[in-house]
Design a protein around this motif. Structure first.
Motif, PDB file in Angstrom:
ATOM      1  N   ALA A  32     -12.567  -9.143  -2.292  1.00  0.00           N
ATOM      2  CA  ALA A  32     -11.114  -8.779  -3.232  1.00  0.00           C
ATOM      3  C   ALA A  32     -11.243  -7.332  -3.652  1.00  0.00           C
ATOM      4  O   ALA A  32      -9.836  -6.667  -3.436  1.00  0.00           O
ATOM      5  CB  ALA A  32     -11.515  -9.925  -4.705  1.00  0.00           C
ATOM      6  N   ALA A  33     -12.084  -6.650  -4.462  1.00  0.00           N
ATOM      7  CA  ALA A  33     -11.871  -5.476  -4.800  1.00  0.00           C
ATOM      8  C   ALA A  33     -11.846  -4.561  -3.426  1.00  0.00           C
ATOM      9  O   ALA A  33     -10.848  -3.056  -4.074  1.00  0.00           O
ATOM     10  CB  ALA A  33     -13.720  -4.886  -5.181  1.00  0.00           C
ATOM     11  N   VAL A  34     -12.667  -4.477  -2.669  1.00  0.00           N
ATOM     12  CA  VAL A  34     -11.866  -3.447  -1.433  1.00  0.00           C
ATOM     13  C   VAL A  34      -9.989  -3.761  -1.148  1.00  0.00           C
ATOM     14  O   VAL A  34      -9.639  -2.940  -1.057  1.00  0.00           O
ATOM     15  CB  VAL A  34     -13.173  -3.915   0.070  1.00  0.00           C
ATOM     16  CG1 VAL A  34     -11.859  -3.506   1.497  1.00  0.00           C
ATOM     17  CG2 VAL A  34     -13.925  -3.075  -0.157  1.00  0.00           C
ATOM     18  N   ALA A  35      -9.986  -5.355  -1.804  1.00  0.00           N
ATOM     19  CA  ALA A  35      -8.358  -5.938  -1.232  1.00  0.00           C
ATOM     20  C   ALA A  35      -7.619  -4.615  -2.138  1.00  0.00           C
ATOM     21  O   ALA A  35      -6.644  -4.708  -1.231  1.00  0.00           O
ATOM     22  CB  ALA A  35      -7.955  -6.510  -0.062  1.00  0.00           C
ATOM     23  N   ASP A  36      -7.810  -4.495  -3.554  1.00  0.00           N
ATOM     24  CA  ASP A  36      -7.409  -4.077  -4.391  1.00  0.00           C
ATOM     25  C   ASP A  36      -7.378  -2.536  -3.899  1.00  0.00           C
ATOM     26  O   ASP A  36      -5.930  -2.176  -4.508  1.00  0.00           O
ATOM     27  CB  ASP A  36      -8.037  -5.007  -5.827  1.00  0.00           C
ATOM     28  CG  ASP A  36      -7.844  -6.082  -6.345  1.00  0.00           C
ATOM     29  OD1 ASP A  36      -6.982  -6.924  -5.223  1.00  0.00           O
ATOM     30  OD2 ASP A  36      -8.861  -6.476  -6.674  1.00  0.00           O
ATOM     31  N   ASP A  37      -8.230  -2.119  -3.430  1.00  0.00           N
ATOM     32  CA  ASP A  37      -8.679  -1.112  -3.904  1.00  0.00           C
ATOM     33  C   ASP A  37      -7.658  -0.273  -2.334  1.00  0.00           C
ATOM     34  O   ASP A  37      -7.149   1.052  -2.630  1.00  0.00           O
ATOM     35  CB  ASP A  37      -9.950  -0.252  -3.419  1.00  0.00           C
ATOM     36  CG  ASP A  37     -10.601  -0.403  -4.290  1.00  0.00           C
ATOM     37  OD1 ASP A  37     -10.286  -0.240  -5.761  1.00  0.00           O
ATOM     38  OD2 ASP A  37     -11.843   0.105  -4.454  1.00  0.00           O
ATOM     39  N   ALA A  38      -7.675  -1.063  -1.789  1.00  0.00           N
ATOM     40  CA  ALA A  38      -6.590  -0.384  -0.406  1.00  0.00           C
ATOM     41  C   ALA A  38      -4.660  -0.872  -0.355  1.00  0.00           C
ATOM     42  O   ALA A  38      -4.646   0.252  -0.592  1.00  0.00           O
ATOM     43  CB  ALA A  38      -6.777  -1.724   0.759  1.00  0.00           C
ATOM     44  N   ALA A  39      -4.866  -2.126  -1.065  1.00  0.00           N
ATOM     45  CA  ALA A  39      -3.317  -1.975  -1.704  1.00  0.00           C
ATOM     46  C   ALA A  39      -2.985  -0.656  -3.134  1.00  0.00           C
ATOM     47  O   ALA A  39      -2.143  -0.231  -2.581  1.00  0.00           O
ATOM     48  CB  ALA A  39      -2.994  -3.854  -2.902  1.00  0.00           C
ATOM     49  N   ALA A  40      -4.037  -0.722  -3.565  1.00  0.00           N
ATOM     50  CA  ALA A  40      -3.802   0.560  -4.691  1.00  0.00           C
ATOM     51  C   ALA A  40      -3.583   1.769  -3.930  1.00  0.00           C
ATOM     52  O   ALA A  40      -1.972   2.592  -4.087  1.00  0.00           O
ATOM     53  CB  ALA A  40      -4.937   0.761  -5.777  1.00  0.00           C
ATOM     54  N   ALA A  41      -4.203   2.114  -2.985  1.00  0.00           N
ATOM     55  CA  ALA A  41      -4.105   3.259  -1.871  1.00  0.00           C
ATOM     56  C   ALA A  41      -2.961   3.116  -1.047  1.00  0.00           C
ATOM     57  O   ALA A  41      -2.222   4.492  -1.028  1.00  0.00           O
ATOM     58  CB  ALA A  41      -5.340   3.526  -0.858  1.00  0.00           C
ATOM     59  N   GLY A  42      -2.441   2.198  -0.512  1.00  0.00           N
ATOM     60  CA  GLY A  42      -1.438   2.053   0.332  1.00  0.00           C
ATOM     61  C   GLY A  42       0.175   1.576  -1.139  1.00  0.00           C
ATOM     62  O   GLY A  42       0.752   2.804   0.052  1.00  0.00           O
ATOM     63  N   ASP A  43       0.195   1.967  -2.332  1.00  0.00           N
ATOM     64  CA  ASP A  43       1.059   1.955  -2.984  1.00  0.00           C
ATOM     65  C   ASP A  43       1.329   3.546  -3.480  1.00  0.00           C
ATOM     66  O   ASP A  43       2.617   4.043  -3.666  1.00  0.00           O
ATOM     67  CB  ASP A  43       0.806   1.171  -4.625  1.00  0.00           C
ATOM     68  CG  ASP A  43       0.917  -0.772  -4.371  1.00  0.00           C
ATOM     69  OD1 ASP A  43       1.416  -0.999  -3.103  1.00  0.00           O
ATOM     70  OD2 ASP A  43       0.461  -1.155  -4.741  1.00  0.00           O
ATOM     71  N   ALA A  44      -0.193   4.194  -3.898  1.00  0.00           N
ATOM     72  CA  ALA A  44       0.226   5.639  -4.075  1.00  0.00           C
ATOM     73  C   ALA A  44       0.487   6.464  -2.716  1.00  0.00           C
ATOM     74  O   ALA A  44       1.664   7.320  -2.701  1.00  0.00           O
ATOM     75  CB  ALA A  44      -1.407   6.054  -4.332  1.00  0.00           C
ATOM     76  N   VAL A  45       0.418   6.332  -1.008  1.00  0.00           N
ATOM     77  CA  VAL A  45       0.726   6.756   0.063  1.00  0.00           C
ATOM     78  C   VAL A  45       2.387   6.056  -0.562  1.00  0.00           C
ATOM     79  O   VAL A  45       3.530   7.304   0.214  1.00  0.00           O
ATOM     80  CB  VAL A  45       0.057   5.776   1.234  1.00  0.00           C
ATOM     81  CG1 VAL A  45       1.195   6.566   2.107  1.00  0.00           C
ATOM     82  CG2 VAL A  45      -0.825   6.619   1.029  1.00  0.00           C
ATOM     83  N   ALA A  46       2.612   5.192  -0.428  1.00  0.00           N
ATOM     84  CA  ALA A  46       4.049   4.976  -0.259  1.00  0.00           C
ATOM     85  C   ALA A  46       4.840   5.300  -1.462  1.00  0.00           C
ATOM     86  O   ALA A  46       5.789   6.116  -1.458  1.00  0.00           O
ATOM     87  CB  ALA A  46       4.464   3.529  -0.342  1.00  0.00           C
ATOM     88  N   GLU A  47       4.539   5.289  -2.512  1.00  0.00           N
ATOM     89  CA  GLU A  47       5.229   6.605  -4.047  1.00  0.00           C
ATOM     90  C   GLU A  47       5.012   7.920  -3.920  1.00  0.00           C
ATOM     91  O   GLU A  47       5.977   9.007  -3.938  1.00  0.00           O
ATOM     92  CB  GLU A  47       4.125   6.423  -5.017  1.00  0.00           C
ATOM     93  CG  GLU A  47       4.586   7.142  -6.225  1.00  0.00           C
ATOM     94  CD  GLU A  47       4.179   6.434  -7.808  1.00  0.00           C
ATOM     95  OE1 GLU A  47       4.088   7.642  -8.359  1.00  0.00           O
ATOM     96  OE2 GLU A  47       3.739   5.643  -7.642  1.00  0.00           O
TER      97      GLU A  47
END
Length: 109
Positions: A32-47
């Motif tokens: 779950a922590a890895v998934a959260d980190d991946a989602a945050a990284a994806g959001d940062a890339v999109a932004e």
């Protein structure tokens, strides 16, 4: 003796089961922590991509405005040059007509 071996095996199995449940829980939490980190990284890339797109669009708009202004200035310069050339041609025509009259007057004398 047989009961002791069976009891030991049952205790070992229970310990492994408890350990497995704990390991599964920790693995689940880590996942779950890895998934959260991946989602945050994806959001940062999109932004970042959106901001870069906005910057490029603004730069393109500024370049288009500058090009339009330069074209307008060039058009005004050409118009001024054409007008000046026309005025010079008119003045030259007037001067030729004036000199022609003088020459004709001299010829009559």
């Amino acid at each position: 003796m047989r009961k002791l071996i069976i009891a030991s095996m049952a205790a070992a199995a229970f310990s492994l089961a408890a350990c497995s449940e704990k390991a599964q829980q920790e693995t689940s939490e880590a996942g779950a922590a890895v998934a959260d980190d991946a989602a945050a990284a994806g959001d940062a890339v999109a932004e970042g991509a959106a901001e870069a797109g906005d910057t490029v669009a603004a730069g393109a708009a500024d370049a288009a405005d500058a090009t339009a202004a330069a074209a307008k200035d060039a058009g005004n310069a050409v118009e001024g040059t054409v007008k000046a050339a026309g005025d010079a041609a008119d003045n030259a025509g007037d001067k030729i007509a004036e000199e022609t009259k003088k020459a004709e007057a001299n010829d009559k004398k």
